[in-house]
Scaffold this motif. Structure first.
Motif, short mmCIF file in Angstrom:
data_model
loop_
_atom_site.label_atom_id
_atom_site.label_comp_id
_atom_site.label_asym_id
_atom_site.label_seq_id
_atom_site.Cartn_x
_atom_site.Cartn_y
_atom_site.Cartn_z
N ALA A 25 27.93 -63.15 -21.48
CA ALA A 25 28.42 -61.79 -21.28
C ALA A 25 29.94 -61.70 -21.27
CB ALA A 25 27.87 -61.22 -19.98
N THR A 26 30.60 -62.79 -20.94
CA THR A 26 32.06 -62.75 -20.85
C THR A 26 32.76 -63.32 -22.09
OG1 THR A 26 32.13 -64.88 -19.69
CG2 THR A 26 32.01 -62.88 -18.33
N GLN A 27 31.99 -63.76 -23.07
CA GLN A 27 32.60 -64.33 -24.28
C GLN A 27 33.30 -63.24 -25.09
OE1 GLN A 27 29.38 -66.23 -26.38
NE2 GLN A 27 29.86 -68.21 -25.50
N ASN A 28 34.43 -63.61 -25.67
CA ASN A 28 35.12 -62.73 -26.60
C ASN A 28 34.59 -63.04 -28.00
OD1 ASN A 28 36.81 -61.30 -28.24
ND2 ASN A 28 38.71 -62.08 -27.32
N LEU A 29 33.92 -62.09 -28.59
CA LEU A 29 33.28 -62.30 -29.89
C LEU A 29 34.11 -61.75 -31.05
CD1 LEU A 29 29.65 -61.28 -28.87
CD2 LEU A 29 30.70 -63.55 -28.80
N ASP A 30 35.27 -61.20 -30.76
CA ASP A 30 36.08 -60.55 -31.79
C ASP A 30 36.47 -61.47 -32.94
OD1 ASP A 30 35.95 -58.15 -30.43
OD2 ASP A 30 37.85 -58.48 -29.38
N GLY A 31 36.70 -62.74 -32.67
CA GLY A 31 37.15 -63.66 -33.71
C GLY A 31 36.04 -64.27 -34.56
N LEU A 32 34.80 -63.95 -34.25
CA LEU A 32 33.68 -64.54 -34.98
C LEU A 32 33.45 -63.81 -36.30
CD1 LEU A 32 31.12 -65.08 -32.08
CD2 LEU A 32 32.76 -66.71 -33.02
N SER A 33 33.02 -64.56 -37.29
CA SER A 33 32.71 -63.96 -38.59
C SER A 33 31.42 -63.15 -38.49
CB SER A 33 32.56 -65.05 -39.66
OG SER A 33 31.36 -65.78 -39.42
#
Length: 115
Positions: A25-33
């Motif tokens: 829940a706290t992961q930043n997913l913005d940089g994932l393809s």
């Protein structure tokens, strides 16, 4: 419930799962393809399905032992009623969950499902 005589703590597996979900829940997913995010969606669904199966197995065991309410040291009138009260499930969803758990379990059913 008397805290001196009863100790309810999540098992190590449940505690580890809780921590893993919190980390997700706290992961930043913005940089994932896009491909990685799409694969994560598929993996998470598979995990949810497996977790649902485990929940149904445990629900069937609680139901078979008439243990609904034991976490508060009370005897619930029905497993479905207990789910409604404790998880705020609707009557149909709670009854469906209990029926599904019973159907998936080899344990005998102790009571009819009451909404």
């Amino acid at each position: 419930m008397n805290p001196n005589t009863h100790s309810i703590r999540p098992s190590d597996g449940v505690a580890a799962l809780t921590m893993a979900v919190q980390q997700l829940a706290t992961q930043n997913l913005d940089g994932l393809s896009d491909a990685v995010r799409a694969e994560r969606v598929l993996q998470l669904r598979r995990l949810l399905d497996r977790r649902e199966g485990h929940w149904l197995n445990e629900l069937a065991a609680v139901d078979a032992r008439s243990a609904a309410g034991a976490e508060e040291d009370v005897q619930a009138g029905s497993t479905a009623g207990w789910l409604r009260g404790r998880l705020r499930m609707g009557a149909a969803a709670a009854s469906h969950a209990v029926r599904t758990a019973r159907a998936c379990s080899p344990a005998p059913s102790p009571e009819p499902v009451r909404p």
